[in-house]
Design a protein around this motif. Structure first.
Motif, PDB file in Angstrom:
ATOM      1  N   THR A  30      -1.668  17.155 -17.727  1.00 56.62           N
ATOM      2  CA  THR A  30      -1.786  16.809 -16.307  1.00 56.62           C
ATOM      3  C   THR A  30      -0.605  16.005 -15.761  1.00 56.62           C
ATOM      4  O   THR A  30      -0.546  15.754 -14.561  1.00 56.62           O
ATOM      5  N   LEU A  31       0.318  15.605 -16.637  1.00 60.34           N
ATOM      6  CA  LEU A  31       1.413  14.732 -16.196  1.00 60.34           C
ATOM      7  C   LEU A  31       2.172  15.300 -14.997  1.00 60.34           C
ATOM      8  O   LEU A  31       2.324  14.633 -13.962  1.00 60.34           O
ATOM      9  N   TYR A  32       2.665  16.534 -15.110  1.00 58.21           N
ATOM     10  CA  TYR A  32       3.518  17.059 -14.041  1.00 58.21           C
ATOM     11  C   TYR A  32       2.731  17.301 -12.753  1.00 58.21           C
ATOM     12  O   TYR A  32       3.254  17.070 -11.662  1.00 58.21           O
ATOM     13  N   SER A  33       1.478  17.751 -12.868  1.00 57.91           N
ATOM     14  CA  SER A  33       0.745  17.974 -11.617  1.00 57.91           C
ATOM     15  C   SER A  33       0.411  16.640 -10.954  1.00 57.91           C
ATOM     16  O   SER A  33       0.425  16.533  -9.723  1.00 57.91           O
ATOM     17  N   GLN A  34       0.171  15.607 -11.770  1.00 55.31           N
ATOM     18  CA  GLN A  34      -0.057  14.280 -11.171  1.00 55.31           C
ATOM     19  C   GLN A  34       1.188  13.772 -10.469  1.00 55.31           C
ATOM     20  O   GLN A  34       1.114  13.199  -9.383  1.00 55.31           O
ATOM     21  N   LEU A  35       2.343  13.958 -11.111  1.00 50.39           N
ATOM     22  CA  LEU A  35       3.594  13.504 -10.484  1.00 50.39           C
ATOM     23  C   LEU A  35       3.807  14.222  -9.152  1.00 50.39           C
ATOM     24  O   LEU A  35       4.201  13.625  -8.155  1.00 50.39           O
ATOM     25  N   ARG A  36       3.528  15.540  -9.151  1.00 51.85           N
ATOM     26  CA  ARG A  36       3.707  16.296  -7.904  1.00 51.85           C
ATOM     27  C   ARG A  36       2.721  15.828  -6.826  1.00 51.85           C
ATOM     28  O   ARG A  36       3.085  15.710  -5.660  1.00 51.85           O
ATOM     29  N   GLN A  37       1.473  15.586  -7.256  1.00 49.21           N
ATOM     30  CA  GLN A  37       0.464  15.140  -6.291  1.00 49.21           C
ATOM     31  C   GLN A  37       0.857  13.804  -5.656  1.00 49.21           C
ATOM     32  O   GLN A  37       0.800  13.636  -4.440  1.00 49.21           O
ATOM     33  N   LEU A  38       1.262  12.860  -6.514  1.00 52.57           N
ATOM     34  CA  LEU A  38       1.633  11.542  -5.990  1.00 52.57           C
ATOM     35  C   LEU A  38       2.868  11.641  -5.094  1.00 52.57           C
ATOM     36  O   LEU A  38       2.963  10.953  -4.080  1.00 52.57           O
ATOM     37  N   ALA A  39       3.782  12.542  -5.463  1.00 52.42           N
ATOM     38  CA  ALA A  39       5.002  12.692  -4.660  1.00 52.42           C
ATOM     39  C   ALA A  39       4.684  13.263  -3.282  1.00 52.42           C
ATOM     40  O   ALA A  39       5.421  13.030  -2.329  1.00 52.42           O
ATOM     41  N   SER A  40       3.588  14.030  -3.179  1.00 49.74           N
ATOM     42  CA  SER A  40       3.273  14.585  -1.858  1.00 49.74           C
ATOM     43  C   SER A  40       2.240  13.730  -1.108  1.00 49.74           C
ATOM     44  O   SER A  40       1.802  14.083  -0.019  1.00 49.74           O
ATOM     45  N   SER A  41       1.863  12.587  -1.702  1.00 50.07           N
ATOM     46  CA  SER A  41       0.953  11.660  -1.006  1.00 50.07           C
ATOM     47  C   SER A  41       1.781  10.771  -0.067  1.00 50.07           C
ATOM     48  O   SER A  41       3.005  10.805  -0.114  1.00 50.07           O
ATOM     49  N   PRO A  42       1.126   9.955   0.769  1.00 55.99           N
ATOM     50  CA  PRO A  42       1.911   9.098   1.677  1.00 55.99           C
ATOM     51  C   PRO A  42       2.720   8.017   0.948  1.00 55.99           C
ATOM     52  O   PRO A  42       3.593   7.404   1.544  1.00 55.99           O
ATOM     53  N   ALA A  43       2.435   7.798  -0.350  1.00 60.67           N
ATOM     54  CA  ALA A  43       3.147   6.733  -1.077  1.00 60.67           C
ATOM     55  C   ALA A  43       4.655   6.965  -1.033  1.00 60.67           C
ATOM     56  O   ALA A  43       5.118   8.099  -1.060  1.00 60.67           O
ATOM     57  N   GLN A  44       5.403   5.866  -0.966  1.00 62.05           N
ATOM     58  CA  GLN A  44       6.871   5.964  -0.932  1.00 62.05           C
ATOM     59  C   GLN A  44       7.472   5.773  -2.318  1.00 62.05           C
ATOM     60  O   GLN A  44       8.636   6.094  -2.551  1.00 62.05           O
ATOM     61  N   LEU A  45       6.652   5.214  -3.221  1.00 57.49           N
ATOM     62  CA  LEU A  45       7.152   4.898  -4.555  1.00 57.49           C
ATOM     63  C   LEU A  45       6.006   5.112  -5.548  1.00 57.49           C
ATOM     64  O   LEU A  45       4.857   4.809  -5.256  1.00 57.49           O
ATOM     65  N   ILE A  46       6.333   5.675  -6.691  1.00 56.44           N
ATOM     66  CA  ILE A  46       5.329   5.877  -7.744  1.00 56.44           C
ATOM     67  C   ILE A  46       5.693   4.929  -8.877  1.00 56.44           C
ATOM     68  O   ILE A  46       6.879   4.769  -9.189  1.00 56.44           O
ATOM     69  N   TYR A  47       4.704   4.265  -9.459  1.00 55.83           N
ATOM     70  CA  TYR A  47       5.053   3.426 -10.610  1.00 55.83           C
ATOM     71  C   TYR A  47       4.138   3.723 -11.776  1.00 55.83           C
ATOM     72  O   TYR A  47       3.020   4.206 -11.630  1.00 55.83           O
ATOM     73  N   PHE A  48       4.682   3.423 -12.957  1.00 57.78           N
ATOM     74  CA  PHE A  48       3.973   3.707 -14.200  1.00 57.78           C
ATOM     75  C   PHE A  48       4.108   2.492 -15.111  1.00 57.78           C
ATOM     76  O   PHE A  48       5.210   1.985 -15.308  1.00 57.78           O
ATOM     77  N   ILE A  49       2.979   2.019 -15.631  1.00 58.45           N
ATOM     78  CA  ILE A  49       3.007   0.881 -16.562  1.00 58.45           C
ATOM     79  C   ILE A  49       2.573   1.400 -17.933  1.00 58.45           C
ATOM     80  O   ILE A  49       1.400   1.736 -18.121  1.00 58.45           O
ATOM     81  N   PRO A  50       3.493   1.524 -18.890  1.00 60.45           N
ATOM     82  CA  PRO A  50       3.094   2.060 -20.196  1.00 60.45           C
ATOM     83  C   PRO A  50       2.124   1.126 -20.915  1.00 60.45           C
ATOM     84  O   PRO A  50       2.258  -0.093 -20.823  1.00 60.45           O
ATOM     85  N   ARG A  51       1.139   1.727 -21.581  1.00 62.37           N
ATOM     86  CA  ARG A  51       0.199   0.932 -22.366  1.00 62.37           C
ATOM     87  C   ARG A  51       0.714   0.844 -23.801  1.00 62.37           C
ATOM     88  O   ARG A  51       1.407   1.756 -24.259  1.00 62.37           O
TER      89      ARG A  51
ATOM     90  N   ASP B 253       0.815  -1.222   0.000  1.00 64.25           N
ATOM     91  CA  ASP B 253       0.000   0.000   0.000  1.00 64.25           C
ATOM     92  C   ASP B 253       0.849   1.273   0.000  1.00 64.25           C
ATOM     93  O   ASP B 253       0.326   2.384   0.040  1.00 64.25           O
ATOM     94  N   GLN B 254       2.152   1.114  -0.062  1.00 67.41           N
ATOM     95  CA  GLN B 254       3.001   2.316  -0.114  1.00 67.41           C
ATOM     96  C   GLN B 254       3.445   2.660  -1.531  1.00 67.41           C
ATOM     97  O   GLN B 254       4.289   3.528  -1.716  1.00 67.41           O
ATOM     98  N   ALA B 255       2.885   1.948  -2.506  1.00 70.17           N
ATOM     99  CA  ALA B 255       3.200   2.261  -3.902  1.00 70.17           C
ATOM    100  C   ALA B 255       1.955   2.818  -4.576  1.00 70.17           C
ATOM    101  O   ALA B 255       0.854   2.305  -4.386  1.00 70.17           O
ATOM    102  N   ALA B 256       2.119   3.896  -5.335  1.00 70.34           N
ATOM    103  CA  ALA B 256       0.959   4.515  -6.001  1.00 70.34           C
ATOM    104  C   ALA B 256       1.177   4.487  -7.511  1.00 70.34           C
ATOM    105  O   ALA B 256       2.268   4.822  -7.985  1.00 70.34           O
ATOM    106  N   GLU B 257       0.137   4.091  -8.237  1.00 69.20           N
ATOM    107  CA  GLU B 257       0.268   4.020  -9.698  1.00 69.20           C
ATOM    108  C   GLU B 257      -0.066   5.362 -10.337  1.00 69.20           C
ATOM    109  O   GLU B 257      -1.056   6.011  -9.982  1.00 69.20           O
ATOM    110  N   LEU B 258       0.764   5.770 -11.262  1.00 68.79           N
ATOM    111  CA  LEU B 258       0.463   6.948 -12.087  1.00 68.79           C
ATOM    112  C   LEU B 258      -0.363   6.456 -13.268  1.00 68.79           C
ATOM    113  O   LEU B 258       0.121   5.683 -14.088  1.00 68.79           O
ATOM    114  N   VAL B 259      -1.633   6.876 -13.304  1.00 73.88           N
ATOM    115  CA  VAL B 259      -2.501   6.470 -14.419  1.00 73.88           C
ATOM    116  C   VAL B 259      -2.808   7.717 -15.232  1.00 73.88           C
ATOM    117  O   VAL B 259      -3.408   8.668 -14.722  1.00 73.88           O
ATOM    118  N   LEU B 260      -2.385   7.725 -16.481  1.00 71.04           N
ATOM    119  CA  LEU B 260      -2.591   8.919 -17.302  1.00 71.04           C
ATOM    120  C   LEU B 260      -3.915   8.856 -18.028  1.00 71.04           C
ATOM    121  O   LEU B 260      -4.381   7.762 -18.372  1.00 71.04           O
TER     122      LEU B 260
END
Ligand code: TXA
Ligand code: MG
Length: 335
Positions: free
Chosen positions: A291-312, A274-281
């Motif tokens: 919205t990419l940069y604001s999403q990255l900033r939002q996730l970085a300031s959330s409790p998550a310790q790691l952000i991950y992205f799965i390209p489609r 639960d400490q990993a947050a997915e970046l979903v575009l």
């Protein structure tokens, strides 16, 4: 000096006239553009230009883009404003295209990091253009973030980035949301070259359409990223590590937790699922860019310790090039 809060009533938000006055006094001001917010200095103020590098902690080898209010200001900045530059400017300015051309003596060396070329752009944001017009001098402006970090797309991002020490003109959220496309262009009189140094707000397909319409022989290519000194392998990085995960490494779904744990361990820490947050575009590319940069900033300031992205798979297409470029460079790890 750029510490602005020494007297209590100095607001970090400025209107256009206040921004012009400060720029005239050799201070730096963050301004909105349609791509991202820029940290601006008048090109005539060596002191302000130095401050831009200091505030951003930017190395002096990384040159700045010069912003102009209209195409008429371009020829004085270069010793070769050729037909191809003129045609590109006529087609894409004001807008997110930066032209790299041979510099004139009007451009101080600190802006170009000693290179003989200068990058020029006419932004589309009306606030940026009004500030440059009123000042009567072009503005050198990198993105208004610490070197190597995520670019700001709102005034609040700028205030957060520099903890309120850099004054900003609020022009609303940036419409494009990703930096301009940087191209080097050259016309010999018979044939031309356009080299994409950094993908961005103008897509390669739009440049191809331009060449077709212009109907002269122009070769379009993509440069190695070292052709643009600042377009380094690691860039645009959020405050928490971003991991790029290939879908094939995520199968089956139950495996995800294990892969994320391995990723965290390789970065030197332990996480629970639960400490990993997915970046979903968003699925639409214009919206994803915005919205990419604001999403990255939002996730970085959330409790998550790691952000991950799965390209489609569809994100491998040409129209996603700039978004994927930023994500690849923003990622600390690719698995
Ligand atoms: O959309 C944008 O371009 C934003 C807004 C504020 O206009 N600006 C921006 O600036 O992204 P900055 O400094 O973050 O990125 C400028 C890029 C860097 O990769 C730099 O190396 C490259 O442009 N550049 C500048 N002058 C150059 C030159 N003479 N030759 C090659 N690359 C150059
Ligand atoms: Mg930047």
């Amino acid at each position: 000096m750029w510490v602005l809060k020494e007297d209590g009533d100095m607001s970090p938000l400025l209107n256009i006239d206040q921004a012009v006055a400060r720029l005239r006094q050799g201070q730096v001001v963050a301004i909105p553009t349609e791509t991202v917010y820029g940290l601006a200095a008048a090109i005539t103020s060596e002191e302000a230009l130095r401050t831009v590098f200091q505030v951003k902690k930017r190395p002096f080898f990384d040159p700045l883009i010069v912003h102009i209010a209209s195409v008429d200001q371009a020829p004085a900045l270069t010793v070769n404003w050729d037909e191809l530059s003129q045609a590109l400017a006529a087609k894409f300015w004001p807008g997110p295209l930066t032209l790299v051309v041979p510099k004139s003596s009007r451009v101080p060396d600190i802006i170009t990091a000693g290179l003989q070329s200068v990058a020029i752009r006419c932004p589309a944001h009306p606030v940026a253009r009004e500030i440059i017009s009123k000042l009567g001098t072009p503005l050198a402006a990198p993105s208004a973030n610490l070197f190597g970090k995520t670019s700001p797309t709102t005034a609040q991002h700028v205030l957060d980035e520099f903890e309120g020490r850099v004054p900003v003109v609020d022009g609303g959220p940036c419409e494009v949301g990703l930096e301009s496309t940087v191209v080097q262009c050259d016309w010999t009189g018979e044939q031309g070259k356009i080299r994409i140094l950094r993908p961005g707000g103008v897509r390669a397909a739009q440049l191809q359409d331009f060449i077709r319409e212009w109907n002269r022989p122009v070769h379009l290519s993509r440069a190695e990223s070292k052709a643009s000194p600042g377009h380094t392998e690691h860039h645009y990085q959020p405050e928490k590590p971003l991991v790029w995960l290939e879908l094939k490494n995520m199968e089956p779904a139950a495996n995800r937790e294990q892969v994320l744990k391995t990723a965290a361990r390789r970065l030197g820490f332990e996480i629970s699922a639960d400490q990993a947050a997915e970046l979903v575009l968003p699925t639409e590319v214009t919206l994803a860019s915005r919205t990419l940069y604001s999403q990255l900033r939002q996730l970085a300031s959330s409790p998550a310790q790691l952000i991950y992205f799965i390209p489609r798979p569809e994100q491998a297409s040409e129209e996603w090039e700039a978004v994927m470029d930023r994500l690849r460079r923003a990622a600390s790890l690719r698995l």
